[in-house]
Scaffold this motif. Structure first.
Motif, PDB file in Angstrom:
ATOM      1  N   THR A  70     -35.209   0.800  10.722  1.00 24.07           N
ATOM      2  CA  THR A  70     -36.248   1.497  10.127  1.00 24.07           C
ATOM      3  C   THR A  70     -37.866   0.477  10.392  1.00 24.07           C
ATOM      4  O   THR A  70     -38.107  -0.595  10.133  1.00 24.07           O
ATOM      5  N   PHE A  71     -38.500   1.079  11.125  1.00 20.35           N
ATOM      6  CA  PHE A  71     -39.761   0.316  12.223  1.00 20.35           C
ATOM      7  C   PHE A  71     -38.872  -1.031  12.667  1.00 20.35           C
ATOM      8  O   PHE A  71     -38.380  -0.875  13.109  1.00 20.35           O
ATOM      9  N   VAL A  72     -39.650  -2.360  12.418  1.00 19.50           N
ATOM     10  CA  VAL A  72     -39.061  -3.826  12.436  1.00 19.50           C
ATOM     11  C   VAL A  72     -38.062  -4.094  11.318  1.00 19.50           C
ATOM     12  O   VAL A  72     -37.387  -5.135  11.964  1.00 19.50           O
ATOM     13  N   SER A  73     -37.826  -3.612  10.639  1.00 17.96           N
ATOM     14  CA  SER A  73     -36.992  -4.434   9.923  1.00 17.96           C
ATOM     15  C   SER A  73     -35.226  -3.401  10.588  1.00 17.96           C
ATOM     16  O   SER A  73     -35.036  -1.734  10.016  1.00 17.96           O
ATOM     17  N   ASP A  74     -35.448  -4.147  11.474  1.00 13.42           N
ATOM     18  CA  ASP A  74     -34.155  -3.130  12.536  1.00 13.42           C
ATOM     19  C   ASP A  74     -32.448  -3.576  12.565  1.00 13.42           C
ATOM     20  O   ASP A  74     -31.818  -3.947  13.540  1.00 13.42           O
ATOM     21  N   ALA A  75     -32.261  -5.593  11.673  1.00 14.69           N
ATOM     22  CA  ALA A  75     -31.680  -6.295  12.026  1.00 14.69           C
ATOM     23  C   ALA A  75     -30.016  -5.480  11.665  1.00 14.69           C
ATOM     24  O   ALA A  75     -29.969  -4.740  10.427  1.00 14.69           O
ATOM     25  N   LEU A  76     -29.095  -4.332  12.307  1.00 16.72           N
ATOM     26  CA  LEU A  76     -27.885  -4.384  12.377  1.00 16.72           C
ATOM     27  C   LEU A  76     -26.958  -5.217  12.469  1.00 16.72           C
ATOM     28  O   LEU A  76     -26.793  -5.845  13.137  1.00 16.72           O
ATOM     29  N   GLU A  77     -25.660  -4.724  12.076  1.00 16.33           N
ATOM     30  CA  GLU A  77     -23.973  -5.224  12.168  1.00 16.33           C
ATOM     31  C   GLU A  77     -24.036  -5.816  14.145  1.00 16.33           C
ATOM     32  O   GLU A  77     -23.883  -6.540  14.483  1.00 16.33           O
ATOM     33  N   LYS A  78     -24.524  -4.596  14.827  1.00 17.82           N
ATOM     34  CA  LYS A  78     -24.299  -4.499  15.900  1.00 17.82           C
ATOM     35  C   LYS A  78     -25.647  -5.699  16.895  1.00 17.82           C
ATOM     36  O   LYS A  78     -24.836  -6.347  17.719  1.00 17.82           O
ATOM     37  N   ASP A  79     -26.506  -5.768  16.489  1.00 21.73           N
ATOM     38  CA  ASP A  79     -27.616  -6.560  16.651  1.00 21.73           C
ATOM     39  C   ASP A  79     -26.541  -8.071  16.016  1.00 21.73           C
ATOM     40  O   ASP A  79     -27.039  -9.343  17.066  1.00 21.73           O
ATOM     41  N   LEU A  80     -26.041  -8.347  14.839  1.00 23.18           N
ATOM     42  CA  LEU A  80     -25.643  -9.566  14.611  1.00 23.18           C
ATOM     43  C   LEU A  80     -24.700 -10.277  15.676  1.00 23.18           C
ATOM     44  O   LEU A  80     -24.959 -11.445  16.068  1.00 23.18           O
ATOM     45  N   ARG A  81     -24.108  -9.503  15.669  1.00 25.44           N
ATOM     46  CA  ARG A  81     -22.582  -9.232  16.967  1.00 25.44           C
ATOM     47  C   ARG A  81     -23.040  -9.845  18.010  1.00 25.44           C
ATOM     48  O   ARG A  81     -22.696 -10.487  18.832  1.00 25.44           O
ATOM     49  N   GLU A  82     -23.997  -9.202  19.047  1.00 24.87           N
ATOM     50  CA  GLU A  82     -24.292  -9.621  20.058  1.00 24.87           C
ATOM     51  C   GLU A  82     -25.669 -10.589  19.582  1.00 24.87           C
ATOM     52  O   GLU A  82     -25.426 -11.183  21.088  1.00 24.87           O
ATOM     53  N   HIS A  83     -26.310 -11.227  19.667  1.00 20.61           N
ATOM     54  CA  HIS A  83     -26.678 -12.179  19.540  1.00 20.61           C
ATOM     55  C   HIS A  83     -26.106 -13.410  19.632  1.00 20.61           C
ATOM     56  O   HIS A  83     -26.045 -14.357  20.078  1.00 20.61           O
ATOM     57  N   VAL A  84     -24.870 -13.559  18.268  1.00 19.60           N
ATOM     58  CA  VAL A  84     -24.223 -13.999  18.555  1.00 19.60           C
ATOM     59  C   VAL A  84     -22.821 -14.009  20.299  1.00 19.60           C
ATOM     60  O   VAL A  84     -22.905 -15.590  20.375  1.00 19.60           O
ATOM     61  N   ASN A 115     -21.554  -6.560   6.781  1.00 13.20           N
ATOM     62  CA  ASN A 115     -21.453  -5.539   6.032  1.00 13.20           C
ATOM     63  C   ASN A 115     -23.731  -5.201   5.630  1.00 13.20           C
ATOM     64  O   ASN A 115     -24.151  -5.184   5.141  1.00 13.20           O
ATOM     65  N   GLU A 116     -22.915  -3.704   5.992  1.00 11.57           N
ATOM     66  CA  GLU A 116     -24.094  -2.760   6.374  1.00 11.57           C
ATOM     67  C   GLU A 116     -24.570  -1.817   4.765  1.00 11.57           C
ATOM     68  O   GLU A 116     -23.506  -1.415   4.126  1.00 11.57           O
ATOM     69  N   ASN A 117     -25.135  -1.945   5.163  1.00 10.50           N
ATOM     70  CA  ASN A 117     -25.697  -0.459   3.747  1.00 10.50           C
ATOM     71  C   ASN A 117     -27.282   0.307   3.471  1.00 10.50           C
ATOM     72  O   ASN A 117     -28.140  -0.274   3.859  1.00 10.50           O
ATOM     73  N   SER A 118     -27.187   1.295   3.306  1.00  5.30           N
ATOM     74  CA  SER A 118     -28.280   2.235   3.334  1.00  5.30           C
ATOM     75  C   SER A 118     -29.337   1.747   2.483  1.00  5.30           C
ATOM     76  O   SER A 118     -30.559   2.054   2.601  1.00  5.30           O
ATOM     77  N   PHE A 119     -29.203   0.410   1.759  1.00  9.56           N
ATOM     78  CA  PHE A 119     -29.939   0.486   0.334  1.00  9.56           C
ATOM     79  C   PHE A 119     -31.164  -0.282   1.046  1.00  9.56           C
ATOM     80  O   PHE A 119     -32.738  -0.025   0.776  1.00  9.56           O
ATOM     81  N   TRP A 120     -30.730  -1.232   1.883  1.00 13.43           N
ATOM     82  CA  TRP A 120     -31.772  -1.694   2.711  1.00 13.43           C
ATOM     83  C   TRP A 120     -32.805  -1.722   3.452  1.00 13.43           C
ATOM     84  O   TRP A 120     -33.529  -2.172   4.274  1.00 13.43           O
ATOM     85  N   VAL A 121     -32.297  -0.295   3.984  1.00 11.97           N
ATOM     86  CA  VAL A 121     -33.450   0.465   4.993  1.00 11.97           C
ATOM     87  C   VAL A 121     -34.303   1.365   3.978  1.00 11.97           C
ATOM     88  O   VAL A 121     -35.194   2.349   4.353  1.00 11.97           O
ATOM     89  N   GLN A 122     -34.143   1.422   2.341  1.00 14.36           N
ATOM     90  CA  GLN A 122     -34.674   2.253   1.762  1.00 14.36           C
ATOM     91  C   GLN A 122     -36.121   1.725   0.865  1.00 14.36           C
ATOM     92  O   GLN A 122     -35.695   0.420   1.083  1.00 14.36           O
TER      93      GLN A 122
END
Length: 225
Positions: A70-84, A115-122
């Motif tokens: 959502t806009f720049v609030s964008d850190a997903l699990e795939k992003d974390l794994r790609e960073h690592v 853990n991904e949860n839709s609450f964190w982007v609402q």
């Protein structure tokens, strides 16, 4: 670091350290990091999680990630794994590559959990956290780090609190577990800041509450503690 402390308008480092020591004594706790942005900020989250596991403060770190950007609030699990994975495969023999390999091992061993949860982007305030998420954090989490200005604003419901209203009264009375908010000020909302420090910040910088020059480190044991 000492000079940077001058720009902290509230600093609960000592209370946070004492809570960390208590978790260390009990063999480590379950620590959550509610992340915000991918990129450099997420790397800093990984560094924090690295320290928490390496020090023994945390036996498991759970990254609370977003289900979609959502806009720049964008850190997903795939992003974390790609960073690592990027760090783990760097073409050098330095500390960054070593860190990446260590982080990859944490993910593979279960010391780091995503853990991904839709609450964190609402938009709702965090006191409207869904019951399943609230109960999970209440029963499992020994300490939650809330990172980023957007997440902090949701802690406060994006409402205009008195800047000196205690963090304990605004956030601690409802949050389901011990909580530490790490924030650089980028919006005109806040709480728990010493009045004289706020007045000094106002005198130094007309944009003190929005330009990221000042920050807070705030801690509470949370509700029912």
């Amino acid at each position: 670091l000492a000079s940077a402390n001058d720009n902290l308008l509230h600093d609960d480092t000592e209370q946070l350290v004492q809570h960390g020591k208590a978790l260390l004594v009990q063999g480590g706790g379950n620590v959550d990091i509610v992340v915000d942005n991918a990129g450099f900020e997420l790397i800093m989250d990984l560094a924090l999680a690295d320290y928490l596991v390496d020090s023994g403060i945390a036996k498991v770190v759970r990254f609370q990630l977003k289900s979609h950007p959502t806009f720049v609030s964008d850190a997903l699990e795939k992003d974390l794994r790609e960073h690592v994975e990027y760090y783990a495969t760097l073409d050098d023999d330095g500390s960054c590559k070593d860190a990446g390999k260590r982080w990859l091992a944490y993910l593979e061993s279960g010391k780091w959990v995503c853990n991904e949860n839709s609450f964190w982007v609402q938009p709702p305030p965090m006191w409207e956290m869904p019951d399943d998420l609230r109960q999970d954090m209440k029963s499992r989490c020994d300490l939650a780090f809330i990172k980023g200005d957007a997440n902090y604003r949701r802690l406060l419901g994006d409402l205009e609190w008195d800047f000196s209203a205690p963090f304990e009264d605004v956030v601690g009375h409802y949050f389901p577990c011990p909580v530490c908010a790490l924030r650089t000020l980028k919006a005109e909302v806040g709480c728990g800041m010493e009045k004289e420090k706020v007045e000094n910040a106002m005198s130094l910088d007309a944009q003190w509450s929005t330009n990221g020059r000042f920050g807070v480190l705030q801690f509470s044991m949370g509700a029912d503690q």
